[in-house]
Motif scaffolding. Structure first.
Motif, PDB file in Angstrom:
ATOM      1  N   LEU A  54       0.815  -1.211   0.000  1.00 28.61           N
ATOM      2  CA  LEU A  54       0.000   0.000   0.000  1.00 28.61           C
ATOM      3  C   LEU A  54       0.853   1.267   0.000  1.00 28.61           C
ATOM      4  O   LEU A  54       0.350   2.362   0.246  1.00 28.61           O
ATOM      5  N   ARG A  55       2.137   1.116  -0.298  1.00 27.76           N
ATOM      6  CA  ARG A  55       2.997   2.293  -0.303  1.00 27.76           C
ATOM      7  C   ARG A  55       2.654   3.208  -1.472  1.00 27.76           C
ATOM      8  O   ARG A  55       2.037   2.801  -2.440  1.00 27.76           O
ATOM      9  N   HIS A  56       3.091   4.470  -1.342  1.00 31.31           N
ATOM     10  CA  HIS A  56       2.785   5.508  -2.340  1.00 31.31           C
ATOM     11  C   HIS A  56       1.272   5.602  -2.549  1.00 31.31           C
ATOM     12  O   HIS A  56       0.783   5.739  -3.665  1.00 31.31           O
ATOM     13  N   ASP A  57       0.550   5.545  -1.408  1.00 28.07           N
ATOM     14  CA  ASP A  57      -0.910   5.606  -1.421  1.00 28.07           C
ATOM     15  C   ASP A  57      -1.485   4.544  -2.353  1.00 28.07           C
ATOM     16  O   ASP A  57      -2.372   4.815  -3.177  1.00 28.07           O
ATOM     17  N   ALA A  58      -0.967   3.316  -2.172  1.00 29.07           N
ATOM     18  CA  ALA A  58      -1.398   2.175  -2.999  1.00 29.07           C
ATOM     19  C   ALA A  58      -1.250   2.495  -4.481  1.00 29.07           C
ATOM     20  O   ALA A  58      -2.162   2.322  -5.284  1.00 29.07           O
ATOM     21  N   TRP A  59      -0.038   2.984  -4.825  1.00 26.56           N
ATOM     22  CA  TRP A  59       0.271   3.316  -6.220  1.00 26.56           C
ATOM     23  C   TRP A  59      -0.736   4.296  -6.797  1.00 26.56           C
ATOM     24  O   TRP A  59      -1.152   4.212  -7.947  1.00 26.56           O
TER      25      TRP A  59
ATOM     26  N   GLY B 204     -12.177   0.023 -21.042  1.00 21.20           N
ATOM     27  CA  GLY B 204     -13.142  -0.241 -22.102  1.00 21.20           C
ATOM     28  C   GLY B 204     -12.476  -0.710 -23.381  1.00 21.20           C
ATOM     29  O   GLY B 204     -11.296  -0.433 -23.627  1.00 21.20           O
ATOM     30  N   ALA B 205     -13.249  -1.394 -24.215  1.00 23.56           N
ATOM     31  CA  ALA B 205     -12.696  -1.969 -25.443  1.00 23.56           C
ATOM     32  C   ALA B 205     -12.113  -0.897 -26.353  1.00 23.56           C
ATOM     33  O   ALA B 205     -11.150  -1.149 -27.086  1.00 23.56           O
ATOM     34  N   ASN B 206     -12.679   0.301 -26.320  1.00 16.44           N
ATOM     35  CA  ASN B 206     -12.223   1.372 -27.193  1.00 16.44           C
ATOM     36  C   ASN B 206     -11.346   2.395 -26.470  1.00 16.44           C
ATOM     37  O   ASN B 206     -10.900   3.379 -27.055  1.00 16.44           O
ATOM     38  N   ASP B 207     -11.118   2.174 -25.178  1.00 16.20           N
ATOM     39  CA  ASP B 207     -10.341   3.139 -24.398  1.00 16.20           C
ATOM     40  C   ASP B 207      -8.852   3.035 -24.715  1.00 16.20           C
ATOM     41  O   ASP B 207      -8.331   1.930 -24.900  1.00 16.20           O
ATOM     42  N   PRO B 208      -8.140   4.165 -24.739  1.00 14.04           N
ATOM     43  CA  PRO B 208      -6.670   4.081 -24.758  1.00 14.04           C
ATOM     44  C   PRO B 208      -6.203   3.355 -23.499  1.00 14.04           C
ATOM     45  O   PRO B 208      -6.902   3.328 -22.481  1.00 14.04           O
ATOM     46  N   SER B 209      -5.019   2.769 -23.560  1.00 11.33           N
ATOM     47  CA  SER B 209      -4.502   2.023 -22.416  1.00 11.33           C
ATOM     48  C   SER B 209      -3.281   2.705 -21.817  1.00 11.33           C
ATOM     49  O   SER B 209      -2.614   3.520 -22.471  1.00 11.33           O
ATOM     50  N   VAL B 210      -2.992   2.346 -20.575  1.00  9.26           N
ATOM     51  CA  VAL B 210      -1.767   2.838 -19.938  1.00  9.26           C
ATOM     52  C   VAL B 210      -0.553   2.395 -20.745  1.00  9.26           C
ATOM     53  O   VAL B 210       0.470   3.081 -20.788  1.00  9.26           O
ATOM     54  N   GLY B 211      -0.665   1.235 -21.395  1.00  7.55           N
ATOM     55  CA  GLY B 211       0.439   0.741 -22.214  1.00  7.55           C
ATOM     56  C   GLY B 211       0.829   1.719 -23.308  1.00  7.55           C
ATOM     57  O   GLY B 211       2.014   1.847 -23.643  1.00  7.55           O
ATOM     58  N   GLU B 212      -0.133   2.418 -23.882  1.00  7.38           N
ATOM     59  CA  GLU B 212       0.179   3.426 -24.900  1.00  7.38           C
ATOM     60  C   GLU B 212       0.988   4.568 -24.298  1.00  7.38           C
ATOM     61  O   GLU B 212       1.875   5.125 -24.945  1.00  7.38           O
ATOM     62  N   TRP B 213       0.687   4.908 -23.056  1.00  8.52           N
ATOM     63  CA  TRP B 213       1.441   5.966 -22.380  1.00  8.52           C
ATOM     64  C   TRP B 213       2.874   5.531 -22.089  1.00  8.52           C
ATOM     65  O   TRP B 213       3.802   6.330 -22.180  1.00  8.52           O
ATOM     66  N   THR B 214       3.063   4.272 -21.731  1.00  9.62           N
ATOM     67  CA  THR B 214       4.425   3.804 -21.461  1.00  9.62           C
ATOM     68  C   THR B 214       5.265   3.865 -22.734  1.00  9.62           C
ATOM     69  O   THR B 214       6.442   4.239 -22.701  1.00  9.62           O
ATOM     70  N   GLU B 215       4.672   3.495 -23.853  1.00  6.38           N
ATOM     71  CA  GLU B 215       5.397   3.533 -25.124  1.00  6.38           C
ATOM     72  C   GLU B 215       5.719   4.968 -25.532  1.00  6.38           C
ATOM     73  O   GLU B 215       6.786   5.247 -26.086  1.00  6.38           O
ATOM     74  N   ALA B 216       4.803   5.890 -25.237  1.00  5.49           N
ATOM     75  CA  ALA B 216       4.989   7.277 -25.650  1.00  5.49           C
ATOM     76  C   ALA B 216       5.987   8.024 -24.773  1.00  5.49           C
ATOM     77  O   ALA B 216       6.664   8.944 -25.239  1.00  5.49           O
ATOM     78  N   THR B 217       6.092   7.629 -23.496  1.00  5.15           N
ATOM     79  CA  THR B 217       6.885   8.412 -22.545  1.00  5.15           C
ATOM     80  C   THR B 217       8.154   7.731 -22.065  1.00  5.15           C
ATOM     81  O   THR B 217       9.063   8.401 -21.570  1.00  5.15           O
TER      82      THR B 217
ATOM     83  N   GLU C 161       4.721   3.950 -12.569  1.00  7.66           N
ATOM     84  CA  GLU C 161       5.022   5.371 -12.383  1.00  7.66           C
ATOM     85  C   GLU C 161       3.867   6.242 -12.872  1.00  7.66           C
ATOM     86  O   GLU C 161       3.488   7.226 -12.223  1.00  7.66           O
ATOM     87  N   LEU C 162       3.290   5.870 -13.991  1.00  9.05           N
ATOM     88  CA  LEU C 162       2.230   6.680 -14.589  1.00  9.05           C
ATOM     89  C   LEU C 162       0.957   6.672 -13.748  1.00  9.05           C
ATOM     90  O   LEU C 162       0.387   7.733 -13.465  1.00  9.05           O
ATOM     91  N   VAL C 163       0.500   5.482 -13.329  1.00 15.06           N
ATOM     92  CA  VAL C 163      -0.752   5.442 -12.561  1.00 15.06           C
ATOM     93  C   VAL C 163      -0.560   6.059 -11.182  1.00 15.06           C
ATOM     94  O   VAL C 163      -1.485   6.678 -10.635  1.00 15.06           O
ATOM     95  N   THR C 164       0.625   5.921 -10.605  1.00 12.71           N
ATOM     96  CA  THR C 164       0.870   6.534  -9.299  1.00 12.71           C
ATOM     97  C   THR C 164       0.819   8.049  -9.402  1.00 12.71           C
ATOM     98  O   THR C 164       0.183   8.733  -8.588  1.00 12.71           O
ATOM     99  N   ALA C 165       1.476   8.599 -10.420  1.00 13.04           N
ATOM    100  CA  ALA C 165       1.490  10.054 -10.597  1.00 13.04           C
ATOM    101  C   ALA C 165       0.081  10.590 -10.825  1.00 13.04           C
ATOM    102  O   ALA C 165      -0.325  11.600 -10.227  1.00 13.04           O
ATOM    103  N   VAL C 166      -0.679   9.923 -11.671  1.00 15.88           N
ATOM    104  CA  VAL C 166      -2.042  10.373 -11.963  1.00 15.88           C
ATOM    105  C   VAL C 166      -2.930  10.231 -10.730  1.00 15.88           C
ATOM    106  O   VAL C 166      -3.680  11.144 -10.357  1.00 15.88           O
ATOM    107  N   GLY C 167      -2.859   9.077 -10.086  1.00 12.88           N
ATOM    108  CA  GLY C 167      -3.739   8.807  -8.950  1.00 12.88           C
ATOM    109  C   GLY C 167      -3.519   9.733  -7.774  1.00 12.88           C
ATOM    110  O   GLY C 167      -4.453  10.034  -7.022  1.00 12.88           O
ATOM    111  N   LEU C 168      -2.291  10.202  -7.599  1.00 12.74           N
ATOM    112  CA  LEU C 168      -1.998  11.093  -6.487  1.00 12.74           C
ATOM    113  C   LEU C 168      -2.428  12.531  -6.751  1.00 12.74           C
ATOM    114  O   LEU C 168      -2.514  13.331  -5.822  1.00 12.74           O
ATOM    115  N   ARG C 169      -2.688  12.874  -8.019  1.00 12.55           N
ATOM    116  CA  ARG C 169      -2.923  14.277  -8.367  1.00 12.55           C
ATOM    117  C   ARG C 169      -4.320  14.582  -8.879  1.00 12.55           C
ATOM    118  O   ARG C 169      -4.732  15.740  -8.879  1.00 12.55           O
TER     119      ARG C 169
END
Length: 240
Positions: free
Chosen positions: A46-51, A206-219, A225-233
């Protein structure tokens, strides 16, 4: 360029993107791991506010499934200990449950738990040659329309997503263009029927939703790291 549609009586919208945490998906993912563990002592992280998913609600959901112990950040240990009575808080050693699978991150086979959405603030015409956002790094190749959307790097939406990732509005994919700003980003919507107040999906399950995987490839950042940053803010809501 300056955005403004002259609207003065629109219904209020969230000023920040909204993260929706699906506790049903979380429970399904963790139940599958507990079944595979065949009753072994279980420790969740549950560290980093459970990611970024929220240590308290995630901890309560996992405690109800029979998770035995939790790893927590030092400063949050006492408060969580009161909430998670019956479980060891601040357990030594590492977690036995894979957090990436628990939260359904790409490549784990788990169901994605987090969905990030924003709202359309303004729709405006963009003429050929006109630029958007900082430094006008993006200029329209032809006449088009753009939407200003809630969500920027202050909310964990990485600056480098401009020109490399897209969002979904009313079921259709549209690219993020220009540099992501502090609180907003710009999306090229062409002639699509997009209106002020429409929901904008940055990523989800969702079937048509962008995925976190697309963000990892782009960044080049990890999904964790991505879900933790978003979830905390972002603003967090829970589906139970």
């Amino acid at each position: 360029m300056t955005f403004g549609d002259g609207t003065t009586d629109a219904a209020p919208m969230p000023s920040a993107p909204v993260v929706r945490i699906d506790c049903r998906a979380l429970r399904t993912n963790v139940e599958a791991m507990l079944l595979r563990s065949d009753g072994e002592y279980s420790v969740a992280d549950l560290r980093h506010d459970a990611w970024g998913h929220g240590a308290s609600p995630v901890g309560r959901a996992l405690l109800a499934l029979g998770v035995d112990a939790f790893l927590v950040d030092e400063r949050s240990g006492n408060g969580l200990a009161e909430e998670l009575r019956g479980a060891a808080v601040g357990a030594s050693g590492g977690p036995t449950l894979d957090s990436a699978e628990a939260f359904g991150l790409p490549g784990t086979g788990g169901i994605p738990v987090m969905r990030l959405t924003g709202s359309v603030l303004v729709v405006k015409a963009l003429r050929a040659g006109e630029g958007v956002s900082y430094g006008f790094a993006h200029r329209a190749a032809a006449d088009t329309r753009v939407a200003l959307v809630t969500g920027g790097y202050a909310h964990g939406i990485v600056r480098g997503l401009g020109g490399r990732a897209g969002v979904v509005i009313r079921g259709s994919r549209h690219p993020i263009v220009g540099r992501v700003a502090m609180d907003v980003c710009v999306v090229d919507i062409g002639d699509a029927d997009v209106r002020r107040g429409d929901a904008v999906v940055f990523f989800g399950a969702g079937a048509n939703d962008p995925s976190v995987g697309e963000w990892t490839e782009a960044t080049g950042l990890t999904a964790a790291e991505l879900v933790t940053a978003v979830g905390l803010r972002a603003i967090r809501e829970y589906i139970t």
